[in-house]
Design a protein around this motif. Structure first.
Motif, PDB file in Angstrom:
ATOM      1  N   ASP A 281      -0.842 -12.380  -0.110  1.00 43.01           N
ATOM      2  CA  ASP A 281      -0.775 -10.914  -0.104  1.00 43.01           C
ATOM      3  C   ASP A 281       0.673 -10.492   0.169  1.00 43.01           C
ATOM      4  O   ASP A 281       1.093 -10.403   1.328  1.00 43.01           O
ATOM      5  CB  ASP A 281      -1.710 -10.336   0.968  1.00 43.01           C
ATOM      6  N   PRO A 282       1.472 -10.233  -0.880  1.00 44.53           N
ATOM      7  CA  PRO A 282       2.895  -9.903  -0.691  1.00 44.53           C
ATOM      8  C   PRO A 282       3.159  -8.666   0.160  1.00 44.53           C
ATOM      9  O   PRO A 282       4.255  -8.515   0.711  1.00 44.53           O
ATOM     10  CB  PRO A 282       3.402  -9.706  -2.125  1.00 44.53           C
TER      11      PRO A 282
ATOM     12  N   GLY B 262       7.168  -5.021  -9.146  1.00 40.86           N
ATOM     13  CA  GLY B 262       6.773  -3.648  -9.448  1.00 40.86           C
ATOM     14  C   GLY B 262       5.471  -3.195  -8.837  1.00 40.86           C
ATOM     15  O   GLY B 262       5.409  -2.143  -8.189  1.00 40.86           O
ATOM     16  N   GLU B 263       4.394  -4.008  -9.006  1.00 44.84           N
ATOM     17  CA  GLU B 263       3.087  -3.541  -8.534  1.00 44.84           C
ATOM     18  C   GLU B 263       3.043  -3.443  -7.006  1.00 44.84           C
ATOM     19  O   GLU B 263       2.367  -2.577  -6.443  1.00 44.84           O
ATOM     20  CB  GLU B 263       1.954  -4.447  -9.054  1.00 44.84           C
ATOM     21  N   VAL B 264       3.768  -4.323  -6.311  1.00 47.96           N
ATOM     22  CA  VAL B 264       3.794  -4.277  -4.839  1.00 47.96           C
ATOM     23  C   VAL B 264       4.598  -3.067  -4.384  1.00 47.96           C
ATOM     24  O   VAL B 264       4.219  -2.370  -3.435  1.00 47.96           O
ATOM     25  CB  VAL B 264       4.384  -5.571  -4.245  1.00 47.96           C
TER      26      VAL B 264
ATOM     27  N   PRO C 270      14.874  -1.442  -4.547  1.00 47.92           N
ATOM     28  CA  PRO C 270      15.990  -1.955  -5.350  1.00 47.92           C
ATOM     29  C   PRO C 270      17.229  -1.058  -5.326  1.00 47.92           C
ATOM     30  O   PRO C 270      18.357  -1.550  -5.433  1.00 47.92           O
ATOM     31  CB  PRO C 270      15.397  -2.053  -6.761  1.00 47.92           C
ATOM     32  N   ASP C 271      17.031   0.256  -5.154  1.00 48.96           N
ATOM     33  CA  ASP C 271      18.195   1.149  -5.053  1.00 48.96           C
ATOM     34  C   ASP C 271      19.034   0.803  -3.824  1.00 48.96           C
ATOM     35  O   ASP C 271      20.251   0.947  -3.840  1.00 48.96           O
ATOM     36  CB  ASP C 271      17.738   2.610  -4.982  1.00 48.96           C
ATOM     37  N   PHE C 272      18.373   0.357  -2.753  1.00 51.35           N
ATOM     38  CA  PHE C 272      19.117  -0.050  -1.551  1.00 51.35           C
ATOM     39  C   PHE C 272      19.860  -1.360  -1.815  1.00 51.35           C
ATOM     40  O   PHE C 272      20.975  -1.562  -1.312  1.00 51.35           O
ATOM     41  CB  PHE C 272      18.170  -0.200  -0.359  1.00 51.35           C
TER      42      PHE C 272
END
Length: 919
Positions: A395-396, A430-432, A470-472
């Motif tokens: 479970d990520p 993406g989904e996480v 990802p922006d961070f």
């Protein structure tokens, strides 16, 4: 740390050839041939260095090869010199057992990690204390090395001395730990190594680790205690080479490893972690070599002026939104970050192993405390741990939950679990990222009540933060190439979040009383934390980072679970996060138009409260000393005026009412001297009464009366003004053209910086000018000698007793490194910002003479200055002037504005500064 095979060794130095030439020269007598022998050795050293420099240019990141090459070059020279001395200078045909000598490389030389100008550290070991032949040979070898211009660190000890001193001194013990045989008596070296292990190391492992970590912490504190300071020390800074070496020393001391690669075999690193170790080490060694080569000396600090040069040598190029130097420094900080995470994992493992080996005694010797379960995690000894190796793969979302539980329960994260999190961070796809549960948990970490700063830093170290946002990741380790920002963007952001948390807990009430109250009044505290996270998120993308950041906020806030109103608020805050500081520091807060314009953009009390909070933490997180009471006072004045306007829908009082209220307050403050108001009040126009605070008006009136009674033509009074963290300098003099620029010049010559200035002229022709000044460190001038110097300097400037222009031009820049930055002067005019004045803003390179030169240019342009507001951003100064023409009107003619702009640009230019310095 690993012995390297140097490619094409003979191109670096061919020892046989050099030794042959020296033997031929020595045949004529070693004394007579000494200078020729030194010349031969020097040529070999220079040729070897030139070859290694050429290789560094060809392969600019080959740190191990180049540093190993320099160690190899020194090895061959030391061996050649030793053989020449033993064979030709002090030959001993039948040496006794005491006449044996081993040469051991220690320190960086022992690790085969030498930059071009590193010290040559050699330990000479001999069997007994009194060995005349050994002493002669050692002295001769040292003189040859010194004649080559090498900086040699050396020790000469018997075996027993070496052991005794190593037991007592951590530095000696560390140096010997890295000992490497260079030449001489090999059996003697082997015996020394065996005795060192048996008699010094054995049984002292725990003490060594403890002392080494204490030494490391003290070094970090001395170097700024952050791996993200923008002028890092490659060798001694946090996340630098010394931290990697400390890991190696500890591993070697405890596990007796000979090379860093063996740390994998003993289980302290995984193979992937070791590869990261080597990559970071290779890069930093290469940077150090470039620094030495560029400067021609042993320079380890990556200062602003050297960063460009090293970036160019290492083939970094400009990219849209990011200069070559910023890309180079971002890569450097990513390596430093990796070193930090490796260090954390490594040391936690060592700590745990020592804990396990600690014998239990007494009644509870057989008792083992049980771990408790927390949402499936194991909690033991204040640490939280994943229960299995596949925990995150199952479970990520748990990669986020781990940090939330650590923050909420004030737990540390087990090193093995941190290692798992770093390994599995790539599962955050993406989904996480879109999972509402994951985002809700992340928001709990971000706005945590205990220590969100510390836990977000762990999250960043593990790579989880950047994977989830990802922006961070795009601002991770990104520096801003200027002297204002002390930290990388990610570190600045995490510090801002930590400061917000401290304000919420009341820990900074002394410096931020208003913000401490406001954070409990805002409708959405989580919006405040998200705004702190996102305010600089778009830096380095090209374009205005505030505008671009607003777009990022509009995308991310709904993902984080913020509602529509919170999203709109955060996006506005990100777009306008500089509005409050720009208004407070660059505009006249007594001008009603300033407040009207500011309120027109803010439009609501909730926005105003949030903007105050964000502005405070943003400024303070820039670096030590950036926040001061002057900035706090100005922001507070702006907040209070804007809040009044927003609450009432108008300013509480009109102009006449405000003047009357100010006079009444001044009368109360003057007490028995209130009669001064009747004598002098009408000499000052309404602008004076509105502009100046009541305490300063009272001081001005007392000084004005005293100067009139004493018939003084010049009165200068200095007084520490704690409310602004500055010294108030008031000058009363007969008004005449050019008075302002002369006073400014006098203040600068006394070593003071002007941060604010208000210029007034009474109806009877007297100037009453108030200046706020600070010393170069941003503190008030308070010593009697300092105050006397300011008063004397102003008097000399106004009486023409000092040549202002050449003296000011010769004063050094406030920051000598400022020349490393290109600052193009820019002049802007605003006729909408004030109802009465033209507002002129000049941005230029900061220097002591700047304000004086700009004020002179305004005087020569036939303008009257009413107030000046001076702000510094590292190497840049932003000076704002409220002016009119000689008739009291605004300056509107395009031709006239163009002429004034040209005069100010000339005054602010580097070329003009150079002309004045050479005059």
């Amino acid at each position: 740390m690993n012995q390297l095979r140097i490619p094409n060794q003979r191109a670096v130095i061919d020892r046989r050839t050099v030794a042959g030439k020296i033997a031929a020269l020595a045949a004529n007598g070693p004394s007579a041939a000494r200078s020729a022998i030194v010349a031969e050795l020097k040529a070999a050293l220079e040729n070897g260095r030139a070859e290694l420099d050429r290789r560094l240019i060809e392969r600019p990141s080959a740190g191990h090869e180049i540093t190993g090459g320099h160690a190899f070059l020194i090895d061959q020279l030391v061996r050649t010199i030793h053989d020449h001395v033993v064979a030709d200078v002090y030959p001993a045909g039948n040496r006794s057992t005491g006449e044996r000598l081993a040469l051991m490389a220690v320190g960086g030389y022992g690790r085969s990690e030498m930059a071009p100008h590193s010290d040559v550290d050699i330990a000479f070991i001999h069997p007994t204390r009194h060995a005349p032949w050994c002493e002669q040979v050692i002295e001769a070898i040292l003189y040859f090395l010194w004649d080559l211009g090498l900086k040699v660190g050396h020790s000469s000890r018997s075996m027993d001395e070496m052991i005794r001193l190593a037991r007592a001194d951590l530095t000696i013990r560390t140096a010997l730990l890295e000992g490497r045989f260079v030449w001489g008596d090999r059996p003697l070296y082997d015996e020394a190594t065996r005795r060192f292990t048996d008699e010094v190391v054995k049984g002292t492992e725990k003490q060594f680790v403890s002392e080494k970590l204490e030494e490391r912490n003290a070094r970090h504190k001395r170097m700024g205690d952050s791996r993200y300071v923008v002028e890092p020390n490659v060798k001694d800074g946090k996340g630098g080479l010394r931290d990697l070496q400390t890991l190696y020393w500890i591993g070697k001391y405890i596990y007796k490893v000979r090379t860093a690669s063996e740390l994998v075999e003993v289980g302290l690193f995984t193979a992937a972690e070791y590869r990261s170790f080597r990559r970071a080490e290779a890069f930093m060694l290469a940077v150090r070599c470039h620094l030495h080569t560029v400067t021609g000396r042993a320079e380890d600090r990556l200062t602003f002026d050297l960063q460009r040069a090293v970036a160019a040598r290492m083939n970094f190029a400009d990219r849209p939104g990011k200069s070559a130097v910023e890309r180079f420094m971002q890569f450097y900080f990513l390596q430093a970050k990796r070193v930090g995470s490796l260090t954390g994992v490594f040391l936690a493992h060592i700590d745990e192993q020592f804990d396990r080996s600690r014998a239990r005694r007494g009644f509870l010797a057989s008792f083992t405390p049980r771990a408790r379960s927390l949402k499936g995690y194991r909690v033991f000894g204040g640490r939280i741990a994943a229960p299995s190796d596949d925990w995150f793969r199952k479970d990520p979302v748990r990669l986020i939950e781990l940090f939330q539980l650590a923050e909420a329960n004030e737990l540390e994260i087990h090193p093995e679990t941190m290692r798992q999190a770093a390994r599995d961070a790539g599962l955050l796809k993406g989904e996480v990222r879109e999972d509402p549960r994951a985002n809700a948990i992340f928001l709990e970490v971000l706005a945590g009540r205990n220590d969100p700063e510390g836990v977000l830093r762990w999250m960043n170290e593990a790579g989880v933060f950047g994977r989830f946002v990802p922006d961070f990741a795009r601002v991770n380790a990104q520096m801003q190439f200027d002297m204002y920002h002390h930290y990388t963007v990610d570190e600045h952001t995490i510090r801002a979040i930590g400061l917000l948390n401290k304000i919420e807990k009341g820990e900074l009430a002394g410096d931020h009383p208003r913000s401490t109250r406001l954070i409990h009044e805002v409708a959405s505290r989580r919006a405040a934390y998200v705004a702190a996270l996102l305010h600089d998120i778009a830096k380095g993308r090209g374009g205005d980072h505030s505008v671009l950041g607003g777009e990022v906020a509009e995308q991310l806030c709904p993902r984080f679970g913020l509602d529509e109103g919170e999203t709109a608020l955060v996006a506005w805050l990100v777009r306008q996060h500089l509005l409050m500081s720009r208004t407070a520091f660059k505009r006249d807060l007594t001008d009603p138009k300033t407040i009207e314009d500011f309120v027109a953009q803010v439009q609501g009390l909730e926005r105003l409260r949030h903007l105050m909070l964000l502005t405070a933490v943003d400024i303070r997180a820039v670096g030590p000393g950036t926040w001061n009471s002057w900035k706090g006072q100005l922001l507070g004045e702006l907040y209070d005026a804007a809040e009044e306007r927003l609450r009432l829908g108008h300013m509480r009082q009109g102009r006449g009412q405000r003047v009357a209220a100010k006079k009444a307050a001044v009368a109360a403050r003057l007490g028995e001297r209130a009669g001064l108001l009747d004598r002098f009040a009408e000499r000052f126009d309404d602008a004076y009464w509105i502009a100046e605070p009541e305490d300063i008006v009272a001081l001005n009136l007392l000084q004005y009366a005293a100067s009139e009674e004493d018939d003084e033509h010049l009165s200068v009074h200095c007084e520490v003004y704690p409310a602004r963290g500055a010294t108030l300098v008031t000058v009363i003099a007969a008004d005449h053209p050019g008075l302002f620029y002369r006073i400014a010049g006098g203040i600068h010559l006394a070593g003071a910086n002007i941060i604010d200035a208000r210029i007034h002229t009474t109806r009877t022709g007297w100037a009453v000018d108030n200046f706020l000044v600070q010393d170069p460190h941003g503190a008030p001038f308070s010593e009697p000698a300092q105050i006397k110097r300011i008063e004397q300097s102003i008097g000399d400037a106004l009486a023409n007793r000092r040549a202002l222009v050449p003296e000011l031009a010769r004063r050094p820049l406030p920051h000598s490194r400022a020349r490393a930055f290109e600052v193009r002067p820019v002049v802007s005019f605003d006729n909408q910002a004030s109802g009465r004045f033209t507002v002129i803003e000049v941005n230029a390179r900061d220097r002591a003479a700047l304000l004086n030169r700009l004020a002179r240019a305004l005087f020569e342009s036939r303008l009257v200055v009413f107030s000046a507001h001076i702000t510094n951003y590292g190497e840049r100064a932003a000076d704002t002037f409220y002016v009119t023409d000689l008739t009291g009107g605004k300056v509107t003619s395009p031709t006239r504005l163009k002429t004034i702009e040209a005069a100010l640009l000339d005054a602010a230019s580097d070329e003009r500064q150079a002309e004045l310095e050479s005059a």
